[in-house]
Design an enzyme around this catalytic site. Structure first.
Site: not given
Ligand SMILES: NC(=O)c1ccc[n+]([C@@H]2O[C@H](COP(=O)([O-])OP(=O)(O)OC[C@H]3O[C@@H](n4cnc5c(N)ncnc54)[C@H](OP(=O)(O)O)[C@@H]3O)[C@@H](O)[C@H]2O)c1
Length: 344
Positions: A130, A242
């Protein structure tokens, strides 16, 4: 015929935003399939004015899917992205797992959309970190005019960048401060409420954190490998958005007025830079917005050809979900993908 799109991580911060952005931009999808872990099977998520039921990732057959927006963390991406790509769906991956693979394009569409041409090698396209996405958007038009030599950046990153549990932690700690409750830290190494933490991701041998390293390597891959960059990444008690204080040294002279003019014309960037109280954009104001905002552009007299500026962006949108959807739109516009033939 429209596309069949899967969103993996649909119950998470980024996944929910992806669903919202697909609906908002009227993405040409015939069907959208929300996926998450088994524990979320049946959980309802919004897609425009529809409610969809989440399915379990490991029960999904991807042979019918055209585009998979992947946002469930590195471990899930490592295992699943190649498996999904092998079934003929193009994977647009939000994790850091595939970003540094030479056969995986790392793309900010306004900056390096041409890199998409090589996506077939693995069938995976990576979305940048991000904090890198918003910086690349700002650096590229300035680089084209005056060649960026070196960047010094300090980030002020919101807790939503660490997922939904991190947002809950800021909320519960803040509440605990007012109610004299217990302040528990699970997601962050120290208390985040009314504090800031100069560590994002783990430490590397040289003392930098992985988040800081990612900004260096990703900026080189997206904008220009010759750019030197040093980052200090800080987590701040802000829910969404951010911010970055950026110092840039150029090969050629460039004035603050000229930089503002260039950035005003740059796709995805808006300049709000009034020299008066409040004449700049804060993270609170950029939440829910698509643009990356630039303010406080100044000439830095301490170096030759230097500028200092402030930029803010919604990390869940341009920093993640919006950029991923824009990549998918770009693949379609450039005719790099087409919908699979499906029985009527
Ligand atoms: N947030 C940001 O600003 C941002 C920016 C760039 C990239 N990212 C990347 O995007 C990804 C997700 O971030 P987020 O902020 O959305 O995280 P989050 O809010 O913690 O959500 C994680 C998601 O992944 C799912 N998940 C976890 N384990 C799983 C599995 N074994 N099989 C299938 N689904 C699974 C979760 O499902 P459940 O609810 O069922 O656990 C949930 O839907 C990460 O790789 C992060 O590094 C985030």
């Amino acid at each position: 015929m429209g596309f069949k799109v899967a969103v993996v991580g649909a119950t998470g911060n980024v996944g929910r935003e992806m669903l919202e952005i697909l609906a908002e931009r009227a993405f040409p999808a015939d069907e959208v399939v929300p996926l998450a872990s088994r524990k979320s099977q049946g959980v309802e998520v919004s897609f425009g004015d529809k409610i969809l039921k989440t399915r379990a990732l490991d029960h999904c057959d991807f042979s019918d899917i055209d585009i998979c927006l992947m946002s469930a963390g590195s471990a899930v991406s490592k295992e699943w992205s190649p498996r999904i790509a092998a079934q003929g769906a193009v994977v647009i991956d939000n994790s850091s797992c595939w970003r540094y693979d030479a056969d995986v394009p790392l793309v900010v569409p306004e900056v390096n959309a041409d890199a998409l041409a090589h996506f077939r090698k693995r069938g995976i396209i990576a979305n940048p970190n991000c904090s890198t996405a918003q910086l690349a958007l700002v650096l590229k038009p300035l680089h084209d005019r005056a060649k960026v030599r070196r960047v010094v950046v300090a980030t002020y990153q919101s807790v939503s960048g660490a997922g939904k549990e991190a947002m809950d932690e800021l909320f519960s700690q803040t509440k605990a401060v007012y109610t004299a409750g217990e302040i528990a830290s699970k997601k962050f190494p120290k208390r985040i409420a009314f504090n800031l933490i100069p560590q994002i991701d783990s430490f590397m041998e040289d003392g930098f954190t992985r988040e800081e390293w990612k900004m260096v390597v990703e900026t080189k891959k997206i904008v220009d490998p010759k750019i030197k960059l040093v980052a200090t990444c800080v987590r701040v008690p802000v829910f969404i958005g951010h911010s970055e204080a950026v110092n840039i040294e150029f090969e050629e002279p460039i004035t603050a007025d000229e930089a503002r003019d260039i950035l005003r014309r740059a796709p995805g960037v808006l300049v709000i830079d009034k020299h008066e109280a409040g004449g700049y954009v804060t993270p609170y104001e950029c939440a829910g917005e698509d643009a990356t905002y630039v303010s406080r552009v100044r000439e830095d007299a301490t170096v030759e050809n230097g500028l200092a500026l402030w930029c803010v962006s919604d990390n869940l949108r341009k920093g993640a979900a919006l950029n991923a959807v824009q990549i998918a739109e770009c693949l379609i516009a450039r005719k790099l993908i087409s919908a699979k033939k499906r029985a009527a």
